[in-house]
Scaffold this active site. Sequence first.
Site, PDB file in Angstrom:
ATOM      1  N   GLY A 142      -3.596  -0.949  10.406  1.00 15.70           N
ATOM      2  CA  GLY A 142      -3.810  -1.844   9.265  1.00 15.70           C
ATOM      3  C   GLY A 142      -2.768  -2.942   9.251  1.00 15.70           C
ATOM      4  O   GLY A 142      -2.376  -3.447  10.307  1.00 15.70           O
ATOM      5  N   GLN A 146       0.618  -3.120   8.606  1.00 13.07           N
ATOM      6  CA  GLN A 146       1.815  -2.905   9.432  1.00 13.07           C
ATOM      7  C   GLN A 146       1.443  -2.437  10.840  1.00 13.07           C
ATOM      8  O   GLN A 146       2.023  -2.883  11.832  1.00 13.07           O
ATOM      9  CB  GLN A 146       2.749  -1.876   8.780  1.00 13.07           C
ATOM     10  CG  GLN A 146       3.410  -2.356   7.487  1.00 13.07           C
ATOM     11  CD  GLN A 146       4.359  -3.525   7.700  1.00 13.07           C
ATOM     12  OE1 GLN A 146       5.050  -3.633   8.712  1.00 13.07           O
ATOM     13  NE2 GLN A 146       4.403  -4.430   6.749  1.00 13.07           N
ATOM     14  N   ARG A 180      -8.922   6.841  14.014  1.00 10.65           N
ATOM     15  CA  ARG A 180     -10.126   7.680  13.966  1.00 10.65           C
ATOM     16  C   ARG A 180     -11.166   7.098  14.906  1.00 10.65           C
ATOM     17  O   ARG A 180     -11.442   5.893  14.862  1.00 10.65           O
ATOM     18  CB  ARG A 180     -10.661   7.739  12.529  1.00 10.65           C
ATOM     19  CG  ARG A 180      -9.762   8.575  11.637  1.00 10.65           C
ATOM     20  CD  ARG A 180     -10.110   8.443  10.190  1.00 10.65           C
ATOM     21  NE  ARG A 180      -9.810   7.099   9.679  1.00 10.65           N
ATOM     22  CZ  ARG A 180      -9.872   6.744   8.402  1.00 10.65           C
ATOM     23  NH1 ARG A 180     -10.225   7.631   7.502  1.00 10.65           N
ATOM     24  NH2 ARG A 180      -9.590   5.522   8.033  1.00 10.65           N
ATOM     25  N   GLU A 220      -0.673   7.378   0.537  1.00 12.83           N
ATOM     26  CA  GLU A 220      -1.400   8.414  -0.203  1.00 12.83           C
ATOM     27  C   GLU A 220      -2.088   9.422   0.724  1.00 12.83           C
ATOM     28  O   GLU A 220      -2.323  10.552   0.327  1.00 12.83           O
ATOM     29  CB  GLU A 220      -2.494   7.808  -1.108  1.00 12.83           C
ATOM     30  CG  GLU A 220      -2.049   6.724  -2.029  1.00 12.83           C
ATOM     31  CD  GLU A 220      -2.148   5.357  -1.375  1.00 12.83           C
ATOM     32  OE1 GLU A 220      -1.127   4.921  -0.797  1.00 12.83           O
ATOM     33  OE2 GLU A 220      -3.214   4.731  -1.421  1.00 12.83           O
ATOM     34  N   GLN A 228      -0.993  10.066   3.910  1.00 12.61           N
ATOM     35  CA  GLN A 228      -0.060  10.589   4.925  1.00 12.61           C
ATOM     36  C   GLN A 228       0.149  12.111   4.862  1.00 12.61           C
ATOM     37  O   GLN A 228       0.110  12.755   5.915  1.00 12.61           O
ATOM     38  CB  GLN A 228       1.298   9.880   4.809  1.00 12.61           C
ATOM     39  CG  GLN A 228       1.293   8.475   5.389  1.00 12.61           C
ATOM     40  CD  GLN A 228       2.655   7.814   5.306  1.00 12.61           C
ATOM     41  OE1 GLN A 228       3.667   8.469   5.054  1.00 12.61           O
ATOM     42  NE2 GLN A 228       2.689   6.507   5.522  1.00 12.61           N
ATOM     43  N   HIS A 230       8.130   3.358   4.858  1.00 10.80           N
ATOM     44  CA  HIS A 230       8.394   3.462   3.422  1.00 10.80           C
ATOM     45  C   HIS A 230       8.834   4.906   3.177  1.00 10.80           C
ATOM     46  O   HIS A 230       8.334   5.827   3.823  1.00 10.80           O
ATOM     47  CB  HIS A 230       7.123   3.109   2.641  1.00 10.80           C
ATOM     48  CG  HIS A 230       7.243   3.202   1.147  1.00 10.80           C
ATOM     49  ND1 HIS A 230       8.391   2.866   0.463  1.00 10.80           N
ATOM     50  CD2 HIS A 230       6.363   3.592   0.210  1.00 10.80           C
ATOM     51  CE1 HIS A 230       8.186   3.044  -0.838  1.00 10.80           C
ATOM     52  NE2 HIS A 230       6.958   3.496  -1.013  1.00 10.80           N
ATOM     53  N   ASP A 249      12.105   0.032  -4.130  1.00  9.56           N
ATOM     54  CA  ASP A 249      10.781  -0.521  -3.827  1.00  9.56           C
ATOM     55  C   ASP A 249       9.832  -0.307  -5.009  1.00  9.56           C
ATOM     56  O   ASP A 249       9.155  -1.234  -5.458  1.00  9.56           O
ATOM     57  CB  ASP A 249      10.240   0.165  -2.567  1.00  9.56           C
ATOM     58  CG  ASP A 249       8.957  -0.456  -2.065  1.00  9.56           C
ATOM     59  OD1 ASP A 249       9.045  -1.553  -1.474  1.00  9.56           O
ATOM     60  OD2 ASP A 249       7.887   0.144  -2.261  1.00  9.56           O
ATOM     61  N   GLU A 258       8.424  -3.396  -7.551  1.00 11.13           N
ATOM     62  CA  GLU A 258       6.998  -3.717  -7.712  1.00 11.13           C
ATOM     63  C   GLU A 258       6.516  -3.463  -9.137  1.00 11.13           C
ATOM     64  O   GLU A 258       5.611  -4.119  -9.614  1.00 11.13           O
ATOM     65  CB  GLU A 258       6.127  -3.003  -6.667  1.00 11.13           C
ATOM     66  CG  GLU A 258       6.085  -1.506  -6.741  1.00 11.13           C
ATOM     67  CD  GLU A 258       5.646  -0.838  -5.430  1.00 11.13           C
ATOM     68  OE1 GLU A 258       5.660  -1.491  -4.378  1.00 11.13           O
ATOM     69  OE2 GLU A 258       5.300   0.358  -5.476  1.00 11.13           O
ATOM     70  N   SER A 293      13.260 -31.203 -13.178  1.00  4.70           N
ATOM     71  CA  SER A 293      13.850 -32.259 -14.008  1.00  4.70           C
ATOM     72  C   SER A 293      14.986 -31.685 -14.865  1.00  4.70           C
ATOM     73  O   SER A 293      15.052 -30.478 -15.090  1.00  4.70           O
ATOM     74  CB  SER A 293      12.779 -32.838 -14.936  1.00  4.70           C
ATOM     75  OG  SER A 293      12.398 -31.851 -15.880  1.00  4.70           O
TER      76      SER A 293
HETATM   77  P1  NAD Z   1      -3.054  -0.327   5.534  1.00  4.16           P
HETATM   78  O1  NAD Z   1      -3.825   0.183   4.377  1.00  4.16           O
HETATM   79  O2  NAD Z   1      -3.054  -1.793   5.789  1.00  4.16           O
HETATM   80  O3  NAD Z   1      -3.538   0.366   6.890  1.00  4.16           O
HETATM   81  C1  NAD Z   1      -3.718   1.702   6.982  1.00  4.16           C
HETATM   82  C2  NAD Z   1      -4.313   2.119   8.313  1.00  4.16           C
HETATM   83  O4  NAD Z   1      -4.512   3.540   8.257  1.00  4.16           O
HETATM   84  C3  NAD Z   1      -5.685   1.507   8.631  1.00  4.16           C
HETATM   85  O5  NAD Z   1      -5.763   1.319  10.016  1.00  4.16           O
HETATM   86  C4  NAD Z   1      -6.648   2.609   8.207  1.00  4.16           C
HETATM   87  O6  NAD Z   1      -7.854   2.584   8.929  1.00  4.16           O
HETATM   88  C5  NAD Z   1      -5.868   3.865   8.574  1.00  4.16           C
HETATM   89  N1  NAD Z   1      -6.254   5.042   7.802  1.00  4.16           N
HETATM   90  C6  NAD Z   1      -6.553   5.106   6.476  1.00  4.16           C
HETATM   91  N2  NAD Z   1      -6.867   6.366   6.129  1.00  4.16           N
HETATM   92  C7  NAD Z   1      -6.747   7.108   7.255  1.00  4.16           C
HETATM   93  C8  NAD Z   1      -6.956   8.480   7.544  1.00  4.16           C
HETATM   94  N3  NAD Z   1      -7.327   9.330   6.594  1.00  4.16           N
HETATM   95  N4  NAD Z   1      -6.754   8.887   8.823  1.00  4.16           N
HETATM   96  C9  NAD Z   1      -6.373   8.040   9.788  1.00  4.16           C
HETATM   97  N5  NAD Z   1      -6.165   6.732   9.583  1.00  4.16           N
HETATM   98  C10 NAD Z   1      -6.348   6.272   8.327  1.00  4.16           C
HETATM   99  O7  NAD Z   1      -1.550   0.238   5.365  1.00  4.16           O
HETATM  100  P2  NAD Z   1      -0.184  -0.591   5.405  1.00  4.16           P
HETATM  101  O8  NAD Z   1      -0.118  -1.492   4.221  1.00  4.16           O
HETATM  102  O9  NAD Z   1       0.032  -1.142   6.759  1.00  4.16           O
HETATM  103  O10 NAD Z   1       0.878   0.583   5.112  1.00  4.16           O
HETATM  104  C11 NAD Z   1       1.333   1.444   6.123  1.00  4.16           C
HETATM  105  C12 NAD Z   1       2.756   1.879   5.797  1.00  4.16           C
HETATM  106  O11 NAD Z   1       3.594   0.733   5.809  1.00  4.16           O
HETATM  107  C13 NAD Z   1       2.914   2.491   4.409  1.00  4.16           C
HETATM  108  O12 NAD Z   1       3.878   3.499   4.493  1.00  4.16           O
HETATM  109  C14 NAD Z   1       3.426   1.338   3.572  1.00  4.16           C
HETATM  110  O13 NAD Z   1       4.180   1.739   2.449  1.00  4.16           O
HETATM  111  C15 NAD Z   1       4.313   0.646   4.594  1.00  4.16           C
HETATM  112  N6  NAD Z   1       4.615  -0.762   4.318  1.00  4.16           N
HETATM  113  C16 NAD Z   1       3.610  -1.658   4.077  1.00  4.16           C
HETATM  114  C17 NAD Z   1       3.909  -2.999   3.877  1.00  4.16           C
HETATM  115  C18 NAD Z   1       2.818  -4.024   3.653  1.00  4.16           C
HETATM  116  O14 NAD Z   1       3.149  -5.173   3.412  1.00  4.16           O
HETATM  117  N7  NAD Z   1       1.539  -3.719   3.740  1.00  4.16           N
HETATM  118  C19 NAD Z   1       5.250  -3.428   3.913  1.00  4.16           C
HETATM  119  C20 NAD Z   1       6.260  -2.511   4.211  1.00  4.16           C
HETATM  120  C21 NAD Z   1       5.915  -1.178   4.410  1.00  4.16           C
END
Ligand code: NAD
Length: 329
Positions: free
Chosen positions: A26, A28, A48, A84, A86, A108, A191, A195, A252
């Site tokens: 996704g 990251q 998957r 959620e 993980q 995170h 964090d 937010e 200004s």
């Molecule tokens: P995202 O929602 O963008 O991507 C999640 C990925 O996980 C997708 O590829 C999705 O297909 C896959 N996925 C979802 N459910 C699944 C499952 N049940 N089994 C297998 N794969 C599954 O997530 P993200 O925003 O990249 O977040 C990932 C981590 O990075 C988190 O811990 C988040 O806190 C952290 N983070 C995110 C950001 C951000 O800006 N998005 C910044 C810093 C840290």
Amino acid sequence: MNKKIYQKEDAELDDIEGKIAVLGYGSQGHAHAQNLDNSGLDVVVGARKGGNSWQEAKKDGLEVKKIPKAVKESKHISILIPDEVQPEVYSEKIEPNIEENDTLIFAHGFNIHYNQIRPPENTDVVMVAPKGPGHLVRRTYEAGNGTPALFAIYQDFTNKAKQKALAYSKGIGCTRAGVLETTFKEETETDLFGEQVDLCGGVTELIKSTFETLVEEGYQPEVAYFESLHELKLIVDLIHESGLRGMWSSVSNTAEYGGLSRREKVIDENVKENMKEVLDEIQKGEFAREWILENQANLPSLEKLREKEKEHKIEEVGKELREIMPWLD
Ligand code: NAD
Ligand code: MG
């Protein structure tokens, strides 16, 4: 600066030898996987089979495997699926396939800090959290720059956890900007706090209150929209680029005098008291408990809150006004 900021020369890619599994493709995940690959590290994406992420990663030319297999054949496992889900994916697909001396990498701290994931003691557990969304982590890397990041060590079984975390940071381009050490506790609590009270919660409520006050007093909603929301970006950009002083020097004198002399009438000492209550709920784990239960119940409260937010007048006005400014996308 007296804080240690780790940069390129403080990290060696060689410290993270062996295969790296990037789980999730996704925001990251796609950025980390491609950046690590471009940095010459050995990457496999875990996804998957047949899902969107699987297809995307293949299209980007990366090796893709099912999560259990990717974990099994890797020494370092970067967990970039939504926070959620993980814990469940961890117990079903990750934990059975990790080995002694493996590294678990988080972006995170939530699941480790609130004990939703308890890795075995014979592994390294680290965090590398870029301070920006994934598309920026990728875009800045491609441009030869980087996104700053935080790193933290939770468990150091091999005595090399720090070098590994720094090597990973370098692989995704973050040491080109700068990497700062934190703890899982500090990253998680700050964090959530940021937010809730400022970035997402605080700023939206400030926008809505400004808008509502003007509309209730008979001003046109369109004018109120520009004033409360549209112009905020310009101000935030200035603050981001050059600090509070840079912003004050660009507006200004009237705006500067009005802002400096009136702001404490709005954001008064009660606000900090309220913020401390919100922080207290985070520190005691009350917010985490509530959020975990909310997920287990399939997000009933979040759905209600989303509906209410959607119905706000500012969204209606905003949609119309943004349609005449399509370049904003
Ligand atoms: P995202 O929602 O963008 O991507 C999640 C990925 O996980 C997708 O590829 C999705 O297909 C896959 N996925 C979802 N459910 C699944 C499952 N049940 N089994 C297998 N794969 C599954 O997530 P993200 O925003 O990249 O977040 C990932 C981590 O990075 C988190 O811990 C988040 O806190 C952290 N983070 C995110 C950001 C951000 O800006 N998005 C910044 C810093 C840290
Ligand atoms: Mg393995």
